[in-house]
Design a protein around this motif. Sequence first.
Motif, PDB file in Angstrom:
ATOM      1  N   GLY A   1     -23.765   7.001   6.527  1.00 15.59           N
ATOM      2  CA  GLY A   1     -22.502   7.700   6.729  1.00 15.59           C
ATOM      3  C   GLY A   1     -21.403   6.818   7.277  1.00 15.59           C
ATOM      4  O   GLY A   1     -20.218   7.125   7.113  1.00 15.59           O
ATOM      5  N   PHE A   2     -21.785   5.686   7.899  1.00 16.94           N
ATOM      6  CA  PHE A   2     -20.765   4.808   8.464  1.00 16.94           C
ATOM      7  C   PHE A   2     -19.929   4.118   7.397  1.00 16.94           C
ATOM      8  O   PHE A   2     -18.855   3.581   7.685  1.00 16.94           O
ATOM      9  N   ASP A   3     -20.405   4.118   6.133  1.00 17.32           N
ATOM     10  CA  ASP A   3     -19.667   3.443   5.070  1.00 17.32           C
ATOM     11  C   ASP A   3     -18.333   4.112   4.769  1.00 17.32           C
ATOM     12  O   ASP A   3     -17.469   3.511   4.119  1.00 17.32           O
ATOM     13  N   CYS A   4     -18.138   5.361   5.236  1.00 22.47           N
ATOM     14  CA  CYS A   4     -16.845   6.007   5.003  1.00 22.47           C
ATOM     15  C   CYS A   4     -15.720   5.278   5.734  1.00 22.47           C
ATOM     16  O   CYS A   4     -14.548   5.405   5.362  1.00 22.47           O
ATOM     17  N   ILE A   5     -16.058   4.509   6.772  1.00 24.28           N
ATOM     18  CA  ILE A   5     -15.031   3.732   7.482  1.00 24.28           C
ATOM     19  C   ILE A   5     -14.426   2.687   6.552  1.00 24.28           C
ATOM     20  O   ILE A   5     -13.226   2.384   6.635  1.00 24.28           O
ATOM     21  N   ALA A   6     -15.257   2.138   5.661  1.00 25.72           N
ATOM     22  CA  ALA A   6     -14.772   1.079   4.769  1.00 25.72           C
ATOM     23  C   ALA A   6     -13.762   1.583   3.755  1.00 25.72           C
ATOM     24  O   ALA A   6     -13.046   0.785   3.144  1.00 25.72           O
ATOM     25  N   THR A   7     -13.684   2.898   3.531  1.00 25.27           N
ATOM     26  CA  THR A   7     -12.719   3.436   2.570  1.00 25.27           C
ATOM     27  C   THR A   7     -11.330   3.595   3.162  1.00 25.27           C
ATOM     28  O   THR A   7     -10.406   3.986   2.458  1.00 25.27           O
ATOM     29  N   THR A   8     -11.157   3.315   4.451  1.00 23.90           N
ATOM     30  CA  THR A   8      -9.861   3.510   5.118  1.00 23.90           C
ATOM     31  C   THR A   8      -9.092   2.207   5.269  1.00 23.90           C
ATOM     32  O   THR A   8      -8.248   2.100   6.155  1.00 23.90           O
ATOM     33  N   GLY A   9      -9.393   1.214   4.417  1.00 25.78           N
ATOM     34  CA  GLY A   9      -8.776  -0.099   4.586  1.00 25.78           C
ATOM     35  C   GLY A   9      -7.266  -0.102   4.520  1.00 25.78           C
ATOM     36  O   GLY A   9      -6.603  -0.925   5.171  1.00 25.78           O
ATOM     37  N   GLU A  10      -6.665   0.805   3.738  1.00 25.79           N
ATOM     38  CA  GLU A  10      -5.209   0.847   3.601  1.00 25.79           C
ATOM     39  C   GLU A  10      -4.560   1.874   4.512  1.00 25.79           C
ATOM     40  O   GLU A  10      -3.357   2.105   4.415  1.00 25.79           O
ATOM     41  N   GLU A  11      -5.347   2.514   5.380  1.00 31.69           N
ATOM     42  CA  GLU A  11      -4.806   3.531   6.272  1.00 31.69           C
ATOM     43  C   GLU A  11      -5.026   3.196   7.749  1.00 31.69           C
ATOM     44  O   GLU A  11      -4.790   4.020   8.620  1.00 31.69           O
ATOM     45  N   VAL A  12      -5.473   1.974   8.021  1.00 25.52           N
ATOM     46  CA  VAL A  12      -5.714   1.515   9.385  1.00 25.52           C
ATOM     47  C   VAL A  12      -4.597   0.558   9.781  1.00 25.52           C
ATOM     48  O   VAL A  12      -4.118  -0.224   8.955  1.00 25.52           O
TER      49      VAL A  12
ATOM     50  N   LYS B   1      -8.891  -3.096   1.766  1.00 23.98           N
ATOM     51  CA  LYS B   1      -8.266  -2.197   0.800  1.00 23.98           C
ATOM     52  C   LYS B   1      -9.157  -0.971   0.615  1.00 23.98           C
ATOM     53  O   LYS B   1     -10.323  -0.964   0.982  1.00 23.98           O
ATOM     54  N   THR B   2      -8.584   0.084   0.052  1.00 25.82           N
ATOM     55  CA  THR B   2      -9.334   1.308  -0.193  1.00 25.82           C
ATOM     56  C   THR B   2     -10.314   1.123  -1.346  1.00 25.82           C
ATOM     57  O   THR B   2      -9.953   0.565  -2.384  1.00 25.82           O
ATOM     58  N   GLY B   3     -11.528   1.587  -1.178  1.00 30.53           N
ATOM     59  CA  GLY B   3     -12.504   1.503  -2.256  1.00 30.53           C
ATOM     60  C   GLY B   3     -13.926   1.304  -1.830  1.00 30.53           C
ATOM     61  O   GLY B   3     -14.847   1.544  -2.609  1.00 30.53           O
ATOM     62  N   SER B   4     -14.167   0.795  -0.621  1.00 29.36           N
ATOM     63  CA  SER B   4     -15.519   0.606  -0.093  1.00 29.36           C
ATOM     64  C   SER B   4     -16.363  -0.236  -1.061  1.00 29.36           C
ATOM     65  O   SER B   4     -15.909  -1.266  -1.554  1.00 29.36           O
ATOM     66  N   ALA B   5     -17.601   0.183  -1.338  1.00 29.39           N
ATOM     67  CA  ALA B   5     -18.516  -0.617  -2.149  1.00 29.39           C
ATOM     68  C   ALA B   5     -18.000  -0.823  -3.567  1.00 29.39           C
ATOM     69  O   ALA B   5     -18.294  -1.844  -4.203  1.00 29.39           O
ATOM     70  N   TYR B   6     -17.230   0.137  -4.092  1.00 27.08           N
ATOM     71  CA  TYR B   6     -16.640  -0.041  -5.434  1.00 27.08           C
ATOM     72  C   TYR B   6     -15.728  -1.259  -5.457  1.00 27.08           C
ATOM     73  O   TYR B   6     -15.821  -2.102  -6.362  1.00 27.08           O
TER      74      TYR B   6
ATOM     75  N   SER C   1       0.843  -1.188   0.000  1.00 28.17           N
ATOM     76  CA  SER C   1       0.000   0.000   0.000  1.00 28.17           C
ATOM     77  C   SER C   1       0.879   1.239   0.000  1.00 28.17           C
ATOM     78  O   SER C   1       1.888   1.303   0.698  1.00 28.17           O
ATOM     79  N   LYS C   2       0.469   2.234  -0.794  1.00 31.61           N
ATOM     80  CA  LYS C   2       1.187   3.500  -0.839  1.00 31.61           C
ATOM     81  C   LYS C   2       0.714   4.481   0.234  1.00 31.61           C
ATOM     82  O   LYS C   2       1.369   5.485   0.478  1.00 31.61           O
TER      83      LYS C   2
END
Length: 470
Positions: free
Chosen positions: A330-341, A154-159, A87-88
């Motif tokens: 709004g809680f779905d924004c947590i799923a976009t932080t997969g590469e920053e946790v 990983k970063t991307g959430s539902a996408y 991850s970058k």
Amino acid sequence: ARLLPLTARACCCARLAKRASRRVPLLAVHLRRRLLRASSSKVRLLRHSSLAPAPPSSKMITCGPALSFVRRLLRRKIITLDSLEDSKLCRCLSTVDLIALGVGSTLGAGVYVLAGEVAKADSGPSIVLSFLIAALASVMAGLCYAEFGARVPKTGSAYLYTYVTVGELWAFITGWNLILSYVIGTSSVARAWSGTFDELLGKQIGYFFRTYFRMNYSGLAEYPDFFAVCLILLLAGLLSFGVKESAWVNKVFTAVNILVLLFVMISGFVKGDMNNWKKTEEFLINYTVYIENLSSPENVTSAFGVGGFMPYGFTGTLAGAATCFYAFIGFDCIATTGEEVKNPQKAIPIGIVTSLLVCFMAYFGVSAALTLMMPYYLIDEKSPLPVAFEYVGWGPAKYVVAVGSLCALSTSLLGSMFPLPRILFAMARDGLLFRFLAKVSKRQSPVAATLTAGCISGKLGTFRSCLIGT
């Protein structure tokens, strides 16, 4: 081509039969029988006309490119252990940061407005049950996000989840839907923040821009909201500076918002009256006669239900739950932080479930305090809490509510802007958007995607007339 396996099998059986005849006679007999059956199958296949090779034709159309294009549209992304570790982005967020991010983006300004609107129109005092039903439905969706977040950190959430499970075409559509929703949400919340701040200043900002920058075009705002675009660009600069600093600012605003909501709940339980949950139908009929200037209560139906805890029945409670469900988005924004946790497999599920639990407790407490402070039929739909404090004689408390509302709008705006660059970054890295959007700064932040998202949202928030709902 279909005859080759039969021929090879027949030759193999013949060699095996020849070798085995010297040692085991029974095995040799068995292999000879297999050889005869293979030879007879070969003869039958040769006689079948449909298996005869077709003569070459110059008019035959090859479907190779079309099949290749379809396979590209339906191909799925493969996530390996090496790609999970590579991850970058900077892995610096903790579980507390994710909880604050989820609570801040979910518990927005709607908590100051939604409870009053639903209580007066749909549920009455049973709005607490409406929030409970909506919370249970939201937890089911949150558990799905938690499962995906733990399996694909990983970063991307539902996408990304669509790309891994369904295919590239549907992932492309899902990604653009997310981008559209986050852009509209960011611009709308920015304009709401600007409008709320303008109300505190006596509408001086709106008067100035309406006088000197008025726009008379259909579909556009009455005047360009430069304050909103400046706010969006300021937060975009903060997000591009680093995710750790953004998480720290979000925690500060979320803490202030929670403290204001605790003040509202304690005030409601102190100044509340349980009789507001026990209004009779006769009392509501008399009140309907009073407000409609009728001469007699005979043959008059109450305009505010039958009274009690469920004045509009269980149907009204379910109708209120349908509206309250949107308060948990709004809680779905947590799923976009997969590469920053730091530990995504553990932190993402805990962050999603805990943030939903905190939001439910806040909505439950605020709605209970509001309906205890004043009867549900007297609640003001646009500004329920300030009117409720004036009703109980605590007028100055409305300034505390105004501060909490601004903090809630700030966290909601940050929660809308935070996942948008991550979606752009993930799609650009997969080749579905421009490659420059996948560039990362020295502080390991998607700076190109963040600034691009800020410019697009700022332009939309400046000129478009966004309708701010609950």
